[in-house]
Write a protein that holds these residues in place. Structure first.
Motif, PDB file in Angstrom:
ATOM      1  N   ARG A   1       2.862   5.762   2.658  1.00 37.87           N
ATOM      2  CA  ARG A   1       4.400   6.694   2.650  1.00 37.87           C
ATOM      3  C   ARG A   1       4.077   7.679   1.574  1.00 37.87           C
ATOM      4  O   ARG A   1       5.106   8.631   1.632  1.00 37.87           O
ATOM      5  CB  ARG A   1       5.400   5.877   2.608  1.00 37.87           C
ATOM      6  N   ARG A   2       3.176   7.597   0.973  1.00 33.10           N
ATOM      7  CA  ARG A   2       3.243   8.674  -0.307  1.00 33.10           C
ATOM      8  C   ARG A   2       2.662  10.007   0.428  1.00 33.10           C
ATOM      9  O   ARG A   2       1.842  10.362   1.361  1.00 33.10           O
ATOM     10  CB  ARG A   2       1.915   8.197  -1.129  1.00 33.10           C
ATOM     11  N   LYS A   3       3.048  11.136  -0.263  1.00 33.50           N
ATOM     12  CA  LYS A   3       2.797  12.618  -0.243  1.00 33.50           C
ATOM     13  C   LYS A   3       1.751  13.015  -1.017  1.00 33.50           C
ATOM     14  O   LYS A   3       0.959  14.141  -0.670  1.00 33.50           O
ATOM     15  CB  LYS A   3       4.019  13.295  -0.349  1.00 33.50           C
ATOM     16  N   SER A   4       1.541  12.273  -2.283  1.00 32.68           N
ATOM     17  CA  SER A   4       0.645  13.096  -3.203  1.00 32.68           C
ATOM     18  C   SER A   4       0.187  11.742  -4.236  1.00 32.68           C
ATOM     19  O   SER A   4       0.791  10.589  -4.043  1.00 32.68           O
ATOM     20  CB  SER A   4       1.605  14.171  -4.050  1.00 32.68           C
TER      21      SER A   4
ATOM     22  N   GLN B   1      -8.408  16.971  -4.333  1.00 37.29           N
ATOM     23  CA  GLN B   1      -7.447  16.269  -5.479  1.00 37.29           C
ATOM     24  C   GLN B   1      -7.842  16.959  -6.690  1.00 37.29           C
ATOM     25  O   GLN B   1      -6.956  17.169  -7.475  1.00 37.29           O
ATOM     26  CB  GLN B   1      -7.649  14.747  -5.530  1.00 37.29           C
TER      27      GLN B   1
ATOM     28  N   PHE C   1      -2.529  10.190  -4.374  1.00 35.16           N
ATOM     29  CA  PHE C   1      -3.427   9.160  -3.785  1.00 35.16           C
ATOM     30  C   PHE C   1      -4.334   8.485  -4.665  1.00 35.16           C
ATOM     31  O   PHE C   1      -4.966   9.216  -5.554  1.00 35.16           O
ATOM     32  CB  PHE C   1      -3.930   9.590  -2.662  1.00 35.16           C
TER      33      PHE C   1
ATOM     34  N   LYS D   1      -4.218  19.817  -0.978  1.00 36.49           N
ATOM     35  CA  LYS D   1      -3.512  18.770  -0.141  1.00 36.49           C
ATOM     36  C   LYS D   1      -4.419  17.761   0.083  1.00 36.49           C
ATOM     37  O   LYS D   1      -5.560  17.932   0.822  1.00 36.49           O
ATOM     38  CB  LYS D   1      -2.996  19.483   1.065  1.00 36.49           C
TER      39      LYS D   1
ATOM     40  N   GLN E   1      -0.737   2.883   0.806  1.00 41.53           N
ATOM     41  CA  GLN E   1      -0.268   4.203   0.296  1.00 41.53           C
ATOM     42  C   GLN E   1       0.185   4.917   1.394  1.00 41.53           C
ATOM     43  O   GLN E   1       0.302   6.459   1.420  1.00 41.53           O
ATOM     44  CB  GLN E   1      -1.494   5.042  -0.438  1.00 41.53           C
TER      45      GLN E   1
ATOM     46  N   GLN F   1      -3.175  14.469   1.777  1.00 39.03           N
ATOM     47  CA  GLN F   1      -2.398  13.646   2.463  1.00 39.03           C
ATOM     48  C   GLN F   1      -3.219  13.632   3.992  1.00 39.03           C
ATOM     49  O   GLN F   1      -3.526  12.565   4.626  1.00 39.03           O
ATOM     50  CB  GLN F   1      -1.063  14.094   2.684  1.00 39.03           C
TER      51      GLN F   1
ATOM     52  N   HIS G   1      -5.238  10.321   5.513  1.00 38.09           N
ATOM     53  CA  HIS G   1      -4.661   9.544   6.806  1.00 38.09           C
ATOM     54  C   HIS G   1      -5.775   9.701   7.725  1.00 38.09           C
ATOM     55  O   HIS G   1      -6.057   8.704   8.541  1.00 38.09           O
ATOM     56  CB  HIS G   1      -3.611  10.383   7.258  1.00 38.09           C
TER      57      HIS G   1
END
Ligand code: HEM
Length: 116
Positions: free
Chosen positions: A28-31, A89, A33, A94, A26, A96, A100
């Motif tokens: 490269r995901r921005k949302s 979530q 998750f 946010k 995941q 991300q 990370h």
């Protein structure tokens, strides 16, 4: 004891795979998750890690306690990041940076485990 140690160690490797595997998938995901592998993986890492240290202590194996204290500290931050990410979530916030942080710090813990 040796069998229990092996069971915990296998769990430790699977918990690691859950956190870091889902992190790479995941990345490269921005949302949107999927956070359960990170959350449950982090719980598994803390529980199995503490269990492994406990068994090693009980069977008089010499462990570098500074190393495992550092690993425990990092794993607790990974778990905290995963919990806050789940809460965020649910609130629509946010996720991300927290995702990370959890994945990145789990990788740091692999490096600590292997190179220290
Ligand atoms: C995100 C969290 C964690 C990751 C990614 C991780 C990663 C690893 C890895 C890759 C190994 C195998 C390499 C080796 O044996 O040196 C390992 C072993 C081990 N880890 Fe962890 N670990 C984490 C958390 C913890 C915690 C919280 C503890 C306990 C405080 C812990 C205690 C141990 C022990 C006792 C071993 C076995 C060492 C041995 O038998 O030589 N780990 N861990």
């Amino acid at each position: 004891m040796e069998f229990l140690y092996s069971i915990l160690f296998a769990g430790h490797m699977l918990g690691l795979a859950a956190i870091i595997g889902s992190f790479f998938v995941q990345l490269r995901r921005k949302s949107d998750f999927v956070l359960s592998p990170t959350l449950y993986g982090a719980i598994v890492q803390v529980v199995t890690g503490v269990g492994l240290v406990g068994i090693a202590e009980a069977t008089d194996h010499d462990l570098d306690m500074v190393k495992f204290s550092v690993k425990l500290g990092i794993a607790v931050i990974v778990l905290a990041a995963a919990i806050v990410a789940v809460v965020q979530q649910r609130k629509g916030g946010k996720v991300q940076p927290l995702f990370h942080a959890a994945g990145g710090l789990a990788i740091v813990n692999v490096l600590v485990a292997v190179f220290w």
